[in-house]
Design an enzyme around this catalytic site. Sequence first.
Site, PDB file in Angstrom:
ATOM      1  N   HIS A   1     -37.611  27.777   7.263  1.00 36.80           N
ATOM      2  CA  HIS A   1     -36.530  26.794   7.404  1.00 36.80           C
ATOM      3  C   HIS A   1     -36.993  25.348   7.240  1.00 36.80           C
ATOM      4  CE1 HIS A   1     -38.608  26.781  11.150  1.00 36.80           C
ATOM      5  NE2 HIS A   1     -37.947  25.714  11.535  1.00 36.80           N
ATOM      6  N   ASP A   2     -38.320  25.120   7.109  1.00 36.22           N
ATOM      7  CA  ASP A   2     -38.830  23.756   6.931  1.00 36.22           C
ATOM      8  C   ASP A   2     -39.291  23.503   5.499  1.00 36.22           C
ATOM      9  OD1 ASP A   2     -38.572  23.128   9.632  1.00 36.22           O
ATOM     10  OD2 ASP A   2     -40.628  23.730  10.102  1.00 36.22           O
TER      11      ASP A   2
ATOM     12  N   ASP B   1     -37.852  32.164  18.955  1.00 34.43           N
ATOM     13  CA  ASP B   1     -38.620  30.954  18.693  1.00 34.43           C
ATOM     14  C   ASP B   1     -38.926  30.340  20.052  1.00 34.43           C
ATOM     15  OD1 ASP B   1     -39.540  28.620  17.163  1.00 34.43           O
ATOM     16  OD2 ASP B   1     -38.178  29.366  15.624  1.00 34.43           O
TER      17      ASP B   1
ATOM     18  N   GLU C   1     -47.033  28.713  15.003  1.00 34.36           N
ATOM     19  CA  GLU C   1     -46.866  27.749  13.911  1.00 34.36           C
ATOM     20  C   GLU C   1     -47.898  26.667  14.188  1.00 34.36           C
ATOM     21  OE1 GLU C   1     -43.942  24.500  11.865  1.00 34.36           O
ATOM     22  OE2 GLU C   1     -44.303  24.605  13.999  1.00 34.36           O
TER      23      GLU C   1
ATOM     24  N   ASP D   1     -43.589  27.437  18.223  1.00 36.33           N
ATOM     25  CA  ASP D   1     -43.442  26.179  17.494  1.00 36.33           C
ATOM     26  C   ASP D   1     -44.610  25.226  17.784  1.00 36.33           C
ATOM     27  OD1 ASP D   1     -41.312  24.676  15.903  1.00 36.33           O
ATOM     28  OD2 ASP D   1     -41.620  23.250  17.538  1.00 36.33           O
TER      29      ASP D   1
HETATM   30  O1  ISL Z   1     -41.242  20.174   8.375  1.00 32.65           O
HETATM   31  C1  ISL Z   1     -42.352  19.745   8.353  1.00 32.65           C
HETATM   32  C2  ISL Z   1     -42.875  19.251   7.143  1.00 32.65           C
HETATM   33  O2  ISL Z   1     -42.544  20.121   6.135  1.00 32.65           O
HETATM   34  C3  ISL Z   1     -43.295  19.761   9.453  1.00 32.65           C
HETATM   35  O3  ISL Z   1     -43.869  18.531   9.668  1.00 32.65           O
HETATM   36  C4  ISL Z   1     -42.626  20.280  10.684  1.00 32.65           C
HETATM   37  O4  ISL Z   1     -42.014  19.270  11.377  1.00 32.65           O
HETATM   38  C5  ISL Z   1     -43.688  20.925  11.499  1.00 32.65           C
HETATM   39  O5  ISL Z   1     -44.109  22.004  10.748  1.00 32.65           O
HETATM   40  C6  ISL Z   1     -43.168  21.399  12.835  1.00 32.65           C
HETATM   41  O6  ISL Z   1     -42.074  22.220  12.667  1.00 32.65           O
HETATM   42  C7  ISL Z   1     -41.492  22.808  13.780  1.00 32.65           C
HETATM   43  O7  ISL Z   1     -41.253  21.908  14.824  1.00 32.65           O
HETATM   44  C8  ISL Z   1     -40.295  20.892  14.585  1.00 32.65           C
HETATM   45  C9  ISL Z   1     -39.003  21.425  13.997  1.00 32.65           C
HETATM   46  O8  ISL Z   1     -38.216  20.370  13.517  1.00 32.65           O
HETATM   47  C10 ISL Z   1     -39.265  22.389  12.856  1.00 32.65           C
HETATM   48  O9  ISL Z   1     -38.055  22.920  12.377  1.00 32.65           O
HETATM   49  C11 ISL Z   1     -40.175  23.446  13.389  1.00 32.65           C
HETATM   50  O10 ISL Z   1     -40.404  24.476  12.482  1.00 32.65           O
HETATM   51  C12 ISL Z   1     -40.015  20.266  15.907  1.00 32.65           C
HETATM   52  O11 ISL Z   1     -39.664  21.264  16.832  1.00 32.65           O
END
Ligand code: ISL
Length: 536
Positions: free
Chosen positions: A319-320, A97, A250, A197
């Site tokens: 994971h989100d 990542d 992402e 990310d």
């Molecule tokens: O989780 C979210 C809503 O479902 C999103 O707003 C998420 O914060 C966004 O997709 C960004 O995610 C990534 O960056 C974030 C981190 O917390 C997430 O785990 C990651 O996947 C900040 O680094």
Amino acid sequence: MGHWWQEQTVYQVYPRSFNDSNHDGMGDIPGIIEKLDYLTALGIGVLWLSPVYKSPQKDNGYDIADYKDIDPLFGTMADMDQLIVEAEKRGIKIVMDLVINHNSDQHEWFQKSRQRIDPYTDYYIWRDGKDGGPPNNWTSFFAGEAWQYDDMRKQYYLHLFATEQPDLNYHNKAVIEEVKDIIKCWLDRGVHGFRCDVINIIFKSSLEDGKRQLVLKGLEHYLSQEGNHEILQELRRDVLDHYDCFTVGETVLVTPKMARDLCDPSRKELDMIFSFEHMEADQYFVKWFKRKFQKKVFFETLSKWQKELHWNANYFENHDQLRSVSRFGDDTRYWMESATMLATLLFSLKGTPFIYQGQEIGMTNFDFQSMDDIQDVESHNVYRFLGRFHLPKWLRWRMIFKSSRDNVRTPMQWSDSEYGGFSTVQPWLKVNSNYHTINVANQFHQEGTIWSYYQTLIHLRNNDQTLIYGDFEKMYIDKHVFIFRRYDEQEAYIIAVNFSTKKRTISYRGDVLISNYNTTRFNGVLQPYEAIILKG
Ligand code: ISL
């Protein structure tokens, strides 16, 4: 014909919840090594590791304090090297990542930047306040203002995520050089790519006030800006293109046009992107406002993205997000059927399939009892934030438990022994109490399980050029049924999925390549949550 990363299935490991080898309640790298044979048995070719870098863990590792070191929670650099070697031996490539929009306020760069120690002074986005408040009206993805005042530097810094995640300044060439160095360092260690990310918001073209809107004020100044494209091209040209690797971005709030600009092969930026639109079919506006799952919207959206992009990064979980069987299927009466139906759909779309740990055994959303069961910084921020508007506690709680990211972050359910076989002590986040029935031991190498269905599908797709590269054509969509075709000069398949608890009749018949009901000759009637791939 294509690239290895188009032909393989990617498995996402969320390290803190995968497997705890040293009995501290937290998953770790040696724990992942122990399970590599498990992944090989499933047929996995690529393993994407959520962050294991040194980090204060305010956002479970997405707040990096040292990109070139491993957090002691997860092990050592020697463990990491061993993971790469052991994975390679089994034909599994590791993808890291890459979190470069921001890092941690504990990172040495930030600590020096606060003190205006060069060359770090302008590594972050620092500004004086305006009229006794922050420099502009931007808001954070995690609710509230996107600026934090720093007493040491006597200025504000920008953080689009948690307060402890300051955004890097991509107008500073030195930052880009640092990123190149980090990427190179990991590729030299033997990893084969990166999941990048929030990679489409790294470049802020101005710090003007954002237009009036309810959430994410300021977006128009940083979403997919020209400067962002230039940086991606530079990283690709100067580093990535010299290695056998791929990148998946992402990309938040991305439209098909923006996506094409990011992953059109001729532009040489990213190899593929994760879009979000299909994940919005069960919400109004933002994920905290849930609504009934709109199946037709889901099908139309998937279809649209299949048509708009030459190659997709397909996923129903990460994971989100939430557990897909709970979200898009029926995790009680048709648990098995809907989990396997979703799997069939995922693997028959055009693009690289990404699965998230536990998806292959149909893990479900978490059975939280209260806010104390939730750890996620985003959930707690939003809960507090909504309190400012005097929303009653019960309503806030309802919004959180239905959408919290901790729904998918519970420990992997390996067996029915205590703590789901994940650890021998109380894990950092509770294990879902259904681990007694939903676990790997119950399904691994056993006929008629979700696990073995995934295994079969992965094998099928890996060896079928039409399923991998064939064109996509939408055939039929209604409120419950989605039918499409995948074809090339050699072969053609009709894929039909029934997202309902009732039988549905469709106008196709024929021999079946695979069905989650073991149908061999299809007579036109789809069973509840049945999925079929028809030959010819
Ligand atoms: O989780 C979210 C809503 O479902 C999103 O707003 C998420 O914060 C966004 O997709 C960004 O995610 C990534 O960056 C974030 C981190 O917390 C997430 O785990 C990651 O996947 C900040 O680094």
